[in-house]
Design an enzyme around this catalytic site. Sequence first.
Site, PDB file in Angstrom:
ATOM      1  N   LYS A  10       0.844  -1.196   0.000  1.00  0.00           N
ATOM      2  CA  LYS A  10       0.000   0.000   0.000  1.00  0.00           C
ATOM      3  C   LYS A  10       0.878   1.243   0.000  1.00  0.00           C
ATOM      4  O   LYS A  10       2.066   1.211   0.319  1.00  0.00           O
ATOM      5  CB  LYS A  10      -0.915   0.016   1.223  1.00  0.00           C
ATOM      6  CG  LYS A  10      -0.194   0.005   2.592  1.00  0.00           C
ATOM      7  CD  LYS A  10       0.329   1.364   3.059  1.00  0.00           C
ATOM      8  CE  LYS A  10       1.108   1.259   4.356  1.00  0.00           C
ATOM      9  NZ  LYS A  10       1.890   2.498   4.654  1.00  0.00           N
ATOM     10  N   PRO A  92       9.839  -4.441  -0.629  1.00  0.00           N
ATOM     11  CA  PRO A  92      10.936  -4.107   0.284  1.00  0.00           C
ATOM     12  C   PRO A  92      10.435  -3.769   1.679  1.00  0.00           C
ATOM     13  O   PRO A  92       9.332  -3.250   1.840  1.00  0.00           O
ATOM     14  CB  PRO A  92      11.599  -2.898  -0.378  1.00  0.00           C
ATOM     15  CG  PRO A  92      10.555  -2.324  -1.273  1.00  0.00           C
ATOM     16  CD  PRO A  92       9.701  -3.453  -1.719  1.00  0.00           C
ATOM     17  N   ALA A  95      10.278   0.359   4.069  1.00  0.00           N
ATOM     18  CA  ALA A  95       9.936   1.235   2.948  1.00  0.00           C
ATOM     19  C   ALA A  95       8.662   2.031   3.175  1.00  0.00           C
ATOM     20  O   ALA A  95       8.357   2.949   2.418  1.00  0.00           O
ATOM     21  CB  ALA A  95       9.790   0.404   1.667  1.00  0.00           C
ATOM     22  N   ASP A 134      -1.663  -1.572  10.471  1.00  0.00           N
ATOM     23  CA  ASP A 134      -1.985  -1.634   9.042  1.00  0.00           C
ATOM     24  C   ASP A 134      -2.630  -2.957   8.630  1.00  0.00           C
ATOM     25  O   ASP A 134      -3.191  -3.059   7.534  1.00  0.00           O
ATOM     26  CB  ASP A 134      -0.719  -1.445   8.186  1.00  0.00           C
ATOM     27  CG  ASP A 134      -0.189  -0.027   8.224  1.00  0.00           C
ATOM     28  OD1 ASP A 134      -0.929   0.876   8.651  1.00  0.00           O
ATOM     29  OD2 ASP A 134       0.969   0.173   7.820  1.00  0.00           O
TER      30      ASP A 134
END
Length: 285
Positions: A10, A92, A95, A134
Amino acid sequence: MSKTVNAYAKINLALFITGKLPNGYHTLETIFAPINWYDRLTFEPSETIEMACTNAELPTDDSNLCIKAAKRLQTESGSQKGVKISLEKNVPFGAGLGGGSSDAAATLNALNELWELSLPSETLHKLATELGADVPYFLEMPALALGTGIGEELTDLQVAFPFSIVTVFPETAISTAWAYQNFKQNFDRLLPDAATEIQIVCETGDLGRMQQFENDFESIVYENYAEVKKLRDDFVEAGSGFTRLSGSGSAVFGVFADDEKATACYEAMRKRYPTSLTPKSFKMK
């Protein structure tokens, strides 16, 4: 029976930090958007809970969110079933793209099915929130969503994002804990109605309205990571209509109304850094 799934990353089109709770967590208001950058996870029956990963830098012990998710499901359900999780790691870490959270959400969904648990969505949401702020987004939302609370209170905005997105990882990992410890607090300002504004943007195609969307981590990250700031400037030169840091970084994304400009930017950026191109109206599911 085995199962293979994609776990998408996202970006945060807006990220306003709105306060700090007594437990140390920060409250925020954010607009999540999915991007076409994903890990692949394969789940196979096993006597125990075990994990393998294509990236040797990523731990596969009890500190990994996928292992945590599987063990939380065991505890919650009383199931004694095991699983071998094989993670093809493409997104990654460090990030600001939520890769680990997405992997955890994929694990919850997949094992709820494979272990035939039939846990209700409310229980899965509780487990997801315990794993990370998240995780509920990846568990429940298909595309654009408003996140409030610590990010776990979600509203499906039910609109398609009619722009292409180029996302670049400048191969610099930034600690989320460091970012929260050092960002410049401004809890008393008047914020835009992000949910309404993004819906107007999607309906009208007016990218200019997005300039009021900020990321509260940008100033401290750009001050301390010159290569990340340079990446932002490169996006502007490439014709991005809206450029921001994602999460606490270090990934930076550009939003394009013009597909040709988006493709040209993607081709140029991928020669330097890991890069993804997300088509218009992209959804995770």
